[in-house]
Design a protein around this motif. Structure first.
Motif, short mmCIF file in Angstrom:
data_model
loop_
_atom_site.label_atom_id
_atom_site.label_comp_id
_atom_site.label_asym_id
_atom_site.label_seq_id
_atom_site.Cartn_x
_atom_site.Cartn_y
_atom_site.Cartn_z
N PHE A 15 0.85 -1.20 0.00
CA PHE A 15 0.00 0.00 0.00
C PHE A 15 0.89 1.25 0.00
N LEU A 18 2.73 1.59 -3.34
CA LEU A 18 1.86 2.12 -4.39
C LEU A 18 1.68 3.63 -4.25
N ILE A 40 -6.34 3.72 -5.06
CA ILE A 40 -5.52 2.81 -4.25
C ILE A 40 -6.19 2.59 -2.90
N PHE A 44 -7.89 -1.02 -1.34
CA PHE A 44 -7.42 -1.65 -0.10
C PHE A 44 -8.54 -1.71 0.94
N ALA A 63 -1.63 -6.38 -6.25
CA ALA A 63 -1.14 -5.05 -5.87
C ALA A 63 0.31 -4.85 -6.32
N SER A 66 0.33 -4.35 -9.99
CA SER A 66 -0.17 -3.01 -10.30
C SER A 66 0.90 -1.95 -10.07
N GLU A 67 1.65 -2.10 -8.99
CA GLU A 67 2.74 -1.15 -8.70
C GLU A 67 3.79 -1.21 -9.80
#
Length: 111
Positions: A15, A18, A40, A44, A63, A66-67
Motif C-alpha cells: 500500500f 503504491l 488505491i 485496499f 497489488a 499493479s505497482e
C-alpha cells in the motif's frame, strides 16, 4: 508471526509502495495524484476484512503487479501543439514525439 499478521504487513508495505510510486509517476499532476490515491485507498479498504490467507496472497500479488505496471508502463506527456507531445524526462527522454512517432520539424525541446 501468524499468516494473517504477515499478510497485513505485506499489504501495508505494498500500500505504501503504491502511494510512493504514484507520487513519482504523477508528480506535478494534482488531479492524477488525487485520483490515483483515492483508487488505491478504495481498493485496499474494499478488502480490509479479508481473512483467507490464500485470497490475501492473491490480492497482494495483484497489488505488486499493479505497482510494477504503474512504475514501468505509465508515462505522462503534455501536448505542446496539435498531435505533438513532450514526454517528461524522468519517464522517458526529453523530446517531443508526434502521434505518428516522428520528431516535429520545429521541435522546441532541444532533442
Amino acid at each position: 508471526m501468524s499468516a494473517l499478521s504477515s499478510g497485513r504487513l505485506q499489504a501495508l508495505s505494498i500500500f505504501k509502495q503504491l502511494l510512493r510510486t504514484r507520487q513519482e509517476v504523477f508528480r506535478g499532476d494534482q488531479n492524477a495524484l488525487q485520483v490515483a490515491r483515492e483508487k488505491i485507498k478504495s481498493e485496499f479498504l474494499k478488502h480490509k476484512t479479508e481473512r483467507d490467507p490464500s485470497k490475501i496472497d492473491e490480492l497482494i500479488k495483484v497489488a505488486k503487479e499493479s505497482e510494477e505496471l504503474l512504475r514501468t508502463k505509465i508515462i505522462q506527456a503534455q501536448e505542446v501543439k496539435p498531435h505533438v507531445y513532450r514526454i517528461r524526462q524522468d519517464h522517458f527522454t526529453a523530446r517531443c514525439v508526434s502521434a505518428k512517432r516522428e520528431r516535429c520539424a520545429d521541435c522546441t525541446c532541444g532533442a
